[in-house]
Design an enzyme around this catalytic site. Structure first.
Site, PDB file in Angstrom:
ATOM      1  N   LYS A  12       3.319  -9.317 -20.241  1.00 22.05           N
ATOM      2  CA  LYS A  12       2.920  -7.921 -20.492  1.00 22.05           C
ATOM      3  C   LYS A  12       1.491  -7.868 -21.002  1.00 22.05           C
ATOM      4  O   LYS A  12       0.700  -7.045 -20.574  1.00 22.05           O
ATOM      5  CB  LYS A  12       3.824  -7.252 -21.536  1.00 22.05           C
ATOM      6  N   LYS A  32       2.513  -2.275  -7.823  1.00 22.34           N
ATOM      7  CA  LYS A  32       3.886  -2.240  -8.330  1.00 22.34           C
ATOM      8  C   LYS A  32       4.850  -3.015  -7.439  1.00 22.34           C
ATOM      9  O   LYS A  32       5.670  -3.774  -7.919  1.00 22.34           O
ATOM     10  CB  LYS A  32       4.322  -0.773  -8.453  1.00 22.34           C
ATOM     11  N   HIS A  87       4.507 -30.285 -28.008  1.00 18.83           N
ATOM     12  CA  HIS A  87       4.190 -31.172 -26.885  1.00 18.83           C
ATOM     13  C   HIS A  87       2.923 -30.747 -26.161  1.00 18.83           C
ATOM     14  O   HIS A  87       2.779 -31.023 -24.973  1.00 18.83           O
ATOM     15  CB  HIS A  87       5.386 -31.242 -25.931  1.00 18.83           C
ATOM     16  N   GLU A 128      -1.153  -8.941 -18.181  1.00 19.62           N
ATOM     17  CA  GLU A 128      -1.348  -8.084 -17.008  1.00 19.62           C
ATOM     18  C   GLU A 128      -2.018  -6.752 -17.320  1.00 19.62           C
ATOM     19  O   GLU A 128      -2.715  -6.210 -16.483  1.00 19.62           O
ATOM     20  CB  GLU A 128      -0.042  -7.876 -16.224  1.00 19.62           C
ATOM     21  N   TRP A 146      -3.912  -1.633  -1.245  1.00 19.00           N
ATOM     22  CA  TRP A 146      -4.020  -2.887  -1.999  1.00 19.00           C
ATOM     23  C   TRP A 146      -4.447  -3.917  -0.965  1.00 19.00           C
ATOM     24  O   TRP A 146      -3.675  -4.278  -0.072  1.00 19.00           O
ATOM     25  CB  TRP A 146      -2.671  -3.257  -2.620  1.00 19.00           C
ATOM     26  N   CYS A 175       0.899  -1.149   0.000  1.00 15.12           N
ATOM     27  CA  CYS A 175       0.000   0.000   0.000  1.00 15.12           C
ATOM     28  C   CYS A 175       0.933   1.192   0.000  1.00 15.12           C
ATOM     29  O   CYS A 175       2.135   1.042   0.203  1.00 15.12           O
ATOM     30  CB  CYS A 175      -0.850   0.041   1.262  1.00 15.12           C
ATOM     31  N   GLU A 231       8.005 -13.032 -21.227  1.00 15.86           N
ATOM     32  CA  GLU A 231       7.814 -11.631 -20.825  1.00 15.86           C
ATOM     33  C   GLU A 231       6.745 -10.952 -21.690  1.00 15.86           C
ATOM     34  O   GLU A 231       5.907 -10.205 -21.182  1.00 15.86           O
ATOM     35  CB  GLU A 231       9.167 -10.906 -20.901  1.00 15.86           C
ATOM     36  N   ASN A 261       0.996  -0.165   5.998  1.00 14.48           N
ATOM     37  CA  ASN A 261       1.299  -0.960   4.798  1.00 14.48           C
ATOM     38  C   ASN A 261       1.933  -2.253   5.287  1.00 14.48           C
ATOM     39  O   ASN A 261       2.998  -2.217   5.900  1.00 14.48           O
ATOM     40  CB  ASN A 261       2.279  -0.170   3.914  1.00 14.48           C
ATOM     41  N   GLY A 262       1.272  -3.380   5.061  1.00 10.84           N
ATOM     42  CA  GLY A 262       1.841  -4.655   5.509  1.00 10.84           C
ATOM     43  C   GLY A 262       0.759  -5.569   6.036  1.00 10.84           C
ATOM     44  O   GLY A 262      -0.423  -5.381   5.755  1.00 10.84           O
ATOM     45  N   ARG A 286       1.409   1.565  -5.834  1.00 12.02           N
ATOM     46  CA  ARG A 286       1.563   0.549  -4.787  1.00 12.02           C
ATOM     47  C   ARG A 286       0.239  -0.122  -4.418  1.00 12.02           C
ATOM     48  O   ARG A 286       0.215  -1.100  -3.667  1.00 12.02           O
ATOM     49  CB  ARG A 286       2.157   1.176  -3.523  1.00 12.02           C
TER      50      ARG A 286
END
Ligand code: M6R
Length: 615
Positions: A492, A610, A511, A495, A75, A2, A488, A101-102, A27
């Site tokens: 991208k 982030k 396969h 997300e 968040w 957060c 990657e 935050n946590g 965040r």
């Protein structure tokens, strides 16, 4: 995961807190809240949604005048995102106000105990438990805020960066951290508190970064006092001069931070190698490596730990280290490594890669590696971040603040640092011919120009994006150095556009994933001339014969793939090992444009944040 902001001084706090929250929205952005002390009472406003929603609500509900304030952008971990679960949280008496935050892991037994003592809880959060625990200690033991916070924190298990205000003593904010970052900006007769320095960059360039297990009493007109939470010992705070500037954290004319950051890559890759790469003299010099060269040369193996995009950069590095320096490399998801009882010993070198330097799993992985005697080398972007401090040595990527949740310039600058390390080790070990060594140095120096050229594919990427924006799925294929780029590229896309995408090594397609291919399936194939070109051409044939729609990333002038693919994007030529620095650019642009066309929130995709400071 957060963002927290606080201000105590002579200016109006509200605009500072709001602007700070906007800068910290990367965040977390599912709810937001603010507390202002107006000289007599505390005013709290909070809401589900973003900081703009908070502003709108505060404009109706709250008088915003006052020179002390705290704010939070969330968040969610404990409790769904709604108004009540938003921070700040106020204690039962109404005197104490906290932002956090946590995660407080043992909140349940603490809550039970507080309920027995008559406390009432309004939210589902662990934070509301903490603020009432502090209140209970204050009352029972007749303690001032700082001491009560300290006693409470010694009872909690978990991670936190907190700021607490007590209306009974309204000239102080108490802040503390364990496992979540916290910076204190020191101005003239004013202090700022924030998860990173961006909220106060225009007011002061002096900051103290609290270390894990430290707390600070931040009082008006007094020097800040920092002490260890566990044993109360005083710490002399180290005042750091900030390197960040305002321009770096603003959009600079781009529609989104992500696009700005994609376009910054030529200059930040240069910043990454500046002063380290001397192509004409044939020298690579990185102090973190020079000071610990023997550790690397004597290593039995290198273990790379990271998450997400940084893990993909680690995969590219695996190929580079093994080919250039002939050192065995293992690449681990930090979250798996930390819990799977891995074999680690003192002859291992562990490289931790992290843009933010705050990822909880990566942090835990390096602590485990250190406990087992390994040498830990951090590759971080954020200067002074937790991982950079916890590592024995390291190298910064110097990419500047990355604000878009989707990593772009972090990836290419991480690869640049890791390539330089591999080249330095190859030279020291004699595993690469001198002519090849010089060739790679020259090539690396040319990468920023080639990235610039690759950025010219923007219009083409936009056109292709318009064709595929409604695809429900997408497959990304690459071989060798470009297999991690395929992963990657897929990350991208999913997300930021919420299209399901998978990255695969092209040969593995047979396969299983080949069963997915039909005329509706876009397949992005990374097919530069260098590397396993003939093999990938065969893979393209296989897709074509199953009617897949091929978007190929090819080297300028390629005709063979052009004849097979539905769409091509041409990029400049470079050596196979350095090609990920170029091939990744059109994939970033493609996902960006698809997300924009789908009207997604590019910089703040749903459910993400982030810095992932929770495990
Ligand atoms: O800050 P870190 O590099 O440690 O972050 C790791 C991942 O959370 C991060 O790379 C994430 O996957 C990216 N936002 C993806 O674009």
């Amino acid at each position: 995961m957060c963002g927290i902001v606080g201000y105590i001084g002579h200016r109006e706090a509200y605009p500072i807190v709001i602007k700070g929250l906007q800068r910290l929205e990367y965040r977390g952005y599912d709810s937001a809240g603010v507390m202002i002390y107006d000289g007599e009472d505390v005013k709290v406003c909070k809401t589900k949604g973003k900081v703009v929603d908070l502003e709108a609500k505060a404009a109706i509900e709250m008088k915003t005048g006052g020179t002390i304030g705290i704010g939070h952008t969330r968040w969610a971990t404990h409790g769904v995102p709604n108004d009540v679960n938003s921070h700040p949280h106020v204690s039962n008496s109404g005197d104490l106000v906290i932002i956090h935050n946590g995660i407080i892991e043992n909140y349940a037994p603490l809550k039970e105990e507080l309920i027995k003592r008559g406390y009432v809880f309004h939210s589902d959060t662990d934070t509301e438990v903490l603020v009432n625990l502090i209140e209970e200690i204050q009352k029972n033991e007749n303690q001032k805020l700082g001491k009560a916070v300290q006693i409470a924190l010694n009872q909690v298990v978990g991670a936190y960066a907190i700021a607490v205000f007590d209306k009974k003593n309204p000239t102080e904010i108490v802040a503390a951290r364990l496992g979540s970052p916290l910076a204190i900006g020191i101005g003239e007769g004013e202090y700022f508190i924030a998860s990173d320095a961006s909220p106060f960059i225009e007011y002061t360039s002096n900051a103290v970064y609290l270390e894990d297990g430290e707390m600070a009493n931040i009082r008006l007109h007094k020097k800040i006092k920092v002490r260890k939470i566990q044993d109360d010992s005083l710490v002399d705070p180290y005042i750091q001069e900030l390197q960040m500037n305002l321009e770096q954290i603003e959009k600079g004319g781009y529609d989104h931070f992500m696009l700005k950051e994609i376009y910054e890559q030529p200059s930040v890759i240069k910043d990454t190698y500046r002063g380290r790469l001397h192509a004409n003299e044939g020298i690579i010099q990185m102090s973190g490596i020079e000071d610990n060269l023997e550790k690397f040369l004597n290593a039995d193996r290198i273990i790379i730990v990271a998450c997400g995009t940084s893990w993909h950069a680690g995969l590219v590095a695996e190929y580079i280290f093994e080919e250039f320096a002939r050192i065995p490399v293992e690449v681990e998801y930090a979250s798996e490594f930390r819990y799977r009882n891995p074999i680690i010993n003192s002859r291992d070198v562990v490289i931790a890669i992290s843009q933010s330097g705050e990822t909880a799993d990566t942090m835990a992985a390096i602590k485990l590696a250190k406990e087992n005697g390994a040498f830990v080398f951090g590759v971080c972007n954020v200067v002074g971040s937790s991982i950079s401090r916890e590592s024995h040595a390291g190298a910064y990527t110097h990419a500047g603040p990355e604000i878009g949740v989707a990593s772009t310039k972090a990836f290419t600058t991480q690869i640049t640092v890791l390539t330089m390390i591999a080249l330095r080790l190859a030279k020291a070990k004699g595993t690469m011919s001198l002519s090849d060594f010089h060739m790679y140095l020259q090539e690396l120096e040319l990468i920023p120009e080639k990235v610039k050229e690759a950025l010219e594919t923007n219009d083409r990427a936009k056109e292709i994006a318009a064709t595929f924006k409604d695809a429900p799925n997408c497959l990304y294929l690459g071989r060798g150095y470009n297999f991690p780029v395929a992963l990657e590229g897929a990350l991208k896309l999913k997300e930021i556009s919420y299209i399901h995408a998978e990255g695969y090594p092209a040969a593995e397609m047979k396969h299983g994933p080949i069963a997915l291919i039909d005329e509706h399936m876009p397949v992005v194939v990374i097919a530069p001339k260098q590397g396993h070109y003939d093999k990938i051409v065969s893979n393209i044939q296989e897709i074509k014969s199953r009617s897949g729609r091929i978007i190929a990333i090819v080297t300028k002038g390629d005709t063979q793939v052009r004849d097979l693919a539905d769409y091509v994007i041409e990029i400049p030529e470079t050596s196979d090992a350095l090609s990920p620095l170029i091939t990744t650019i059109p994939l970033q642009l493609l996902s960006y444009h698809i997300a924009v066309l789908r009207e997604c929130n590019v910089d703040q995709p749903r459910n993400l944040a982030k810095s992932v400071t929770v495990e």
